[in-house]
Write an enzyme that holds these catalytic residues in place. Structure first.
Site, PDB file in Angstrom:
ATOM      1  N   HIS A 121       0.865  -1.022   0.119  1.00  0.00           N
ATOM      2  CA  HIS A 121       0.021   0.108   0.039  1.00  0.00           C
ATOM      3  C   HIS A 121       1.039   1.177  -0.071  1.00  0.00           C
ATOM      4  O   HIS A 121       0.989   2.035   1.041  1.00  0.00           O
ATOM      5  CB  HIS A 121      -1.031  -0.142   0.994  1.00  0.00           C
ATOM      6  CG  HIS A 121      -2.275  -0.708   0.822  1.00  0.00           C
ATOM      7  ND1 HIS A 121      -3.003  -0.282  -0.147  1.00  0.00           N
ATOM      8  CD2 HIS A 121      -2.533  -1.794   1.457  1.00  0.00           C
ATOM      9  CE1 HIS A 121      -4.252  -0.948  -0.234  1.00  0.00           C
ATOM     10  NE2 HIS A 121      -3.898  -1.970   0.569  1.00  0.00           N
ATOM     11  N   ASP A 126      -4.542   2.270   2.082  1.00  0.00           N
ATOM     12  CA  ASP A 126      -4.947   1.831   3.584  1.00  0.00           C
ATOM     13  C   ASP A 126      -5.608   2.574   4.411  1.00  0.00           C
ATOM     14  O   ASP A 126      -6.493   2.231   5.443  1.00  0.00           O
ATOM     15  CB  ASP A 126      -3.921   0.740   4.044  1.00  0.00           C
ATOM     16  CG  ASP A 126      -2.454   1.784   4.081  1.00  0.00           C
ATOM     17  OD1 ASP A 126      -2.368   2.766   3.406  1.00  0.00           O
ATOM     18  OD2 ASP A 126      -1.459   0.927   4.463  1.00  0.00           O
ATOM     19  N   HIS A 263      11.920   2.400 -27.463  1.00  0.00           N
ATOM     20  CA  HIS A 263      12.774   1.041 -27.929  1.00  0.00           C
ATOM     21  C   HIS A 263      12.685   0.980 -29.398  1.00  0.00           C
ATOM     22  O   HIS A 263      11.687   0.845 -29.993  1.00  0.00           O
ATOM     23  CB  HIS A 263      11.838  -0.139 -27.200  1.00  0.00           C
ATOM     24  CG  HIS A 263      12.004  -0.233 -25.646  1.00  0.00           C
ATOM     25  ND1 HIS A 263      10.966   0.317 -24.752  1.00  0.00           N
ATOM     26  CD2 HIS A 263      12.777  -0.700 -24.846  1.00  0.00           C
ATOM     27  CE1 HIS A 263      11.387   0.246 -23.719  1.00  0.00           C
ATOM     28  NE2 HIS A 263      12.382  -0.530 -23.606  1.00  0.00           N
ATOM     29  N   TYR A 314       3.471   6.034 -42.285  1.00  0.00           N
ATOM     30  CA  TYR A 314       3.654   7.359 -41.499  1.00  0.00           C
ATOM     31  C   TYR A 314       3.424   6.724 -40.104  1.00  0.00           C
ATOM     32  O   TYR A 314       2.597   5.749 -39.791  1.00  0.00           O
ATOM     33  CB  TYR A 314       2.308   8.137 -41.511  1.00  0.00           C
ATOM     34  CG  TYR A 314       2.433   9.139 -42.970  1.00  0.00           C
ATOM     35  CD1 TYR A 314       3.473   9.237 -43.693  1.00  0.00           C
ATOM     36  CD2 TYR A 314       1.523   9.873 -43.221  1.00  0.00           C
ATOM     37  CE1 TYR A 314       3.574   9.947 -44.650  1.00  0.00           C
ATOM     38  CE2 TYR A 314       1.499  10.800 -44.375  1.00  0.00           C
ATOM     39  CZ  TYR A 314       2.682  10.640 -45.268  1.00  0.00           C
ATOM     40  OH  TYR A 314       2.932  11.476 -46.017  1.00  0.00           O
ATOM     41  N   GLU A 410      -1.167   6.787  13.570  1.00  0.00           N
ATOM     42  CA  GLU A 410      -2.180   7.056  14.524  1.00  0.00           C
ATOM     43  C   GLU A 410      -2.434   8.628  14.376  1.00  0.00           C
ATOM     44  O   GLU A 410      -3.636   8.707  14.222  1.00  0.00           O
ATOM     45  CB  GLU A 410      -1.442   6.670  15.793  1.00  0.00           C
ATOM     46  CG  GLU A 410      -2.768   6.423  16.921  1.00  0.00           C
ATOM     47  CD  GLU A 410      -2.259   5.975  18.297  1.00  0.00           C
ATOM     48  OE1 GLU A 410      -1.291   5.064  18.093  1.00  0.00           O
ATOM     49  OE2 GLU A 410      -2.803   6.171  19.221  1.00  0.00           O
TER      50      GLU A 410
END
Ligand SMILES: [Zn+2]
Ligand SMILES: [Zn+2]
Length: 431
Positions: A121, A126, A263, A314, A410
């Site tokens: 997470h 969470d 690439h 193209y 907390e």
């Protein structure tokens, strides 16, 4: 201290005594740690949604599962009044947690390619879920303090921008009462705990992914005149793409064009037949978004013409359908939230923040006609000492999605529940 504020403060203690009138109190910190240790990837939030929908049912909500995949809608019809939607998202990310927390995730799950990957997470969803449960608990236990319809939703697949769209398609705003306001929060990796950030207007960006295939005619690297080199053509295209933001879009309109991947080719002396580019685009308005996409198409076509390529070669430009619309925070709603946050958290803990070019598909809930006033606010999650040290020593804090991002649970939860609950109460109770 007024009575309502006192009750809100009690919530923050996460202790059974805060809810002495109930037998089924939820320890929010334990719930948070459990969610944190057991993250699930986008579209795979099976256990998370099951766990939370059971909690909501036990609290007394009318729960519908399977809304747009693993989505959950929980309703509390509490007399006449407005309908307010509070949203939390449920998915984790394919990131290996390195925070060193005792409850750090070691969970591995299967990704779409069938590979086992560490899951974390890392975006704080969470926290979002735990705050939603905290608000759910408070608002049902104190239902005599407000009237209207509370609609809590747990959204799947936010990270891949599918959840909001799928829930809307599955009748979120037609099968269930239509909200008067949509509210959400997101943890902030750049703000200390105890504080919230608000922002009227554009808050987060449109996100588009674009694939470009630059085609050419391959051949020997020593005989370039017999080829149409897609690598040189790609280089020209990439340079020209930089002029979209710098020369074509007004400097006052934020936009980003990033080529994140390129690439092509296999060997030093072979000119390939094609090069693949992957781009991410960011903007706020539809006008800038459309102008950016048109510019890209124009630039690649122009470059191909200049290179003397035949029309069938193209470059192709494909806009992926993972579009995330920008988050527009309704200014009137934000003004109300600001007043409410100042009341529940104190003026010093409420600050105006700047917009970002990150994406959040919560924006989609504010795009359905007729438009529902919608707002997302930021919840500080950084431990106060760490934050102060970072400011003093100019240290860059781990960002969202980082393997080191760890909310100071907390106080973060405490502030989140106070802010969210206070906002919902004030919106229900406004005349
Ligand atoms: Zn995220
Ligand atoms: Zn997120």
């Amino acid at each position: 201290m007024d009575k309502k504020l006192f009750k809100l403060l009690l919530i923050a203690l996460f202790s059974v005594s805060a809810f002495a009138n109930s037998n089924s109190d939820i320890n929010l910190l334990d719930l948070y740690k459990d969610l944190h240790s057991n993250p699930e990837l986008s579209y795979k939030e099976f256990e998370t949604s099951k766990k939370l929908s059971l909690i909501l049912e036990e609290l007394g909500y009318e729960v519908t599962n399977g809304v747009g995949g693993n989505g959950v809608v929980a309703l509390l019809k509490n007399g006449e009044g407005k309908t307010i939607m509070l949203r939390a998202d449920m998915d984790g990310l394919p990131v290996e947690e390195k925070t060193g927390a005792s409850y750090a995730s070691r969970t591995k799950t299967l990704n779409d390619e069938g590979q086992e990957v560490f899951t974390m997470h890392a975006c704080g969803h969470d926290v979002h879920m735990t705050v939603l449960i905290g608000a759910a608990q408070y608002l049902i236990q104190n239902r005599s303090d407000w009237s209207g319809t509370l609609m809590l939703i747990l959204e799947p697949a936010e990270e891949v921008s599918g959840g909001a769209r799928n829930m809307i398609k599955d009748g979120l705003f037609t099968r269930f009462p239509r909200p008067d306001f949509n509210l959400a929060l997101h943890v902030s990796s750049g703000m200390e705990t105890g504080k919230v950030g608000y922002l009227p207007g554009w808050a987060m960006a449109n996100v588009d992914s674009v694939d470009i295939i630059v085609k050419g005619l391959g051949g020997h690297g020593a005989y370039p005149h017999t080829t149409k080199d897609p690598i040189v053509l790609s280089a020209q295209i990439i340079s020209q793409l930089q002029t979209i933001v710098s020369r074509q879009i007004a400097p006052t309109d934020p936009a980003v064009v990033t080529v994140g991947s390129i690439h092509g080719g296999t060997k030093h002396n072979v000119i390939p037949n094609e090069v693949k580019l992957q781009l991410t685009l960011r903007s706020y308005t539809d006008e800038v978004r459309n102008a950016t996409i048109s510019s890209i198409k124009r630039i690649v076509r122009g470059a191909a013409i200049a290179a003397g390529l035949p029309e069938e070669l193209y470059p192709t430009v494909t806009l992926k359908d993972e579009y995330t619309p920008a988050v527009f925070n309704n200014p009137q709603l934000v003004e109300k939230l600001k007043v409410s946050f100042e009341k529940s958290l104190g003026k010093d803990n409420v600050k105006k923040v700047s917009p970002v070019m990150g994406g959040e598909d919560f924006g989609m809930f504010g795009r359905v006609e007729p438009i529902i006033p919608t707002a997302l606010f930021w919840l500080g999650a950084v431990n106060k000492n760490i934050y102060e040290k970072a400011v003093r020593e100019d240290i860059v804090l781990p960002s969202l999605h980082s393997d080191l991002f760890l909310p100071d649970a907390e106080p973060t939860l405490e502030t989140g529940v106070k802010a969210m609950t206070g906002a919902a109460l004030d919106l229900f109770n406004e005349s």
